[in-house]
Design a protein around this motif. Sequence first.
Motif, PDB file in Angstrom:
ATOM      1  N   ARG A  26       1.295   5.472  -0.002  1.00  0.00           N
ATOM      2  CA  ARG A  26       0.734   6.799   0.232  1.00  0.00           C
ATOM      3  C   ARG A  26       1.527   7.765  -0.631  1.00  0.00           C
ATOM      4  O   ARG A  26       2.729   7.952  -0.426  1.00  0.00           O
ATOM      5  CB  ARG A  26       0.830   7.176   1.704  1.00  0.00           C
ATOM      6  N   LYS A  33       0.846  -1.184   0.000  1.00  0.00           N
ATOM      7  CA  LYS A  33       0.000   0.000   0.000  1.00  0.00           C
ATOM      8  C   LYS A  33       0.886   1.241   0.000  1.00  0.00           C
ATOM      9  O   LYS A  33       1.799   1.358   0.814  1.00  0.00           O
ATOM     10  CB  LYS A  33      -0.902   0.005   1.230  1.00  0.00           C
ATOM     11  N   GLU A  67       3.100   4.382   7.895  1.00  0.00           N
ATOM     12  CA  GLU A  67       2.920   3.834   6.550  1.00  0.00           C
ATOM     13  C   GLU A  67       4.070   2.894   6.179  1.00  0.00           C
ATOM     14  O   GLU A  67       5.195   3.038   6.655  1.00  0.00           O
ATOM     15  CB  GLU A  67       2.834   4.963   5.516  1.00  0.00           C
TER      16      GLU A  67
END
Length: 247
Positions: A84, A82, A106
């Motif tokens: 950002r 994932k 993150e």
Amino acid sequence: MKIDVLTLFPRMFDGPMGESIIGKAREKNLLELNVSNFRDFSDNKHQAVDDYPYGGGAGMLLKVQPVYDNLQKIAETSPGTKKRIVLLDPAGKRFDQTMAEEFSKEEHLVFICGHYEGYDERIRSFVTDEVSLGDYVLTGGELGAMVMIDATVRLLPEVLGNNVSAQTDSHSTGLLEHPQYTRPAVFKEMEVPAVLMNGNHKLIAEWQLKESLRRTYLRRPDMLEKIELTAEMLKMLEEIKQEASEQ
């Protein structure tokens, strides 16, 4: 943590991102930092990454294609994670300690550093965040990205020698940090407050809290509106206001 940076000036990151805390984090494999030049992804034979805006206007805009292709390459080399994706932009949300704490959780951050007059608007459709370092304009997003990376990485576990340091920083607690002292106890007639040397941890903690409140009240009173003050803190604050009025 893995961080990718898209920029036209990758050498700007060589020094700051290779020294001090960030450099040590990379040496310990706590941080993987990759800096790519999105000019390398231009499909133009002259490697142009900017063009005149439709409808006219001052300056040049970054083209969407090189940035998109660079992001695609990052996606291919890091499948399944994932990401950002942060667009550095003066019109974005202002960066602060809370955002740094969010970023530090993150797995993979990507920073896009702008240049010239601005971006082709379609670039914004590929990002998760639009962030500004402050209410001013820099020549590019590189310096802003370095500041955000530094503020974020220092919060990662094991990056700082003392993990408590990050927890008690100014802005992390909602207050500015209290004054601190080290040896000598007296320097040019300036003395360390006696309470810090008496060994009474309860009194020391109370002094530190009151001085944090004092510094915040005098320098950044706006911060006090954003936190819930306990009865003890409210009492201290009244004492601080009284003491300030008597000076």
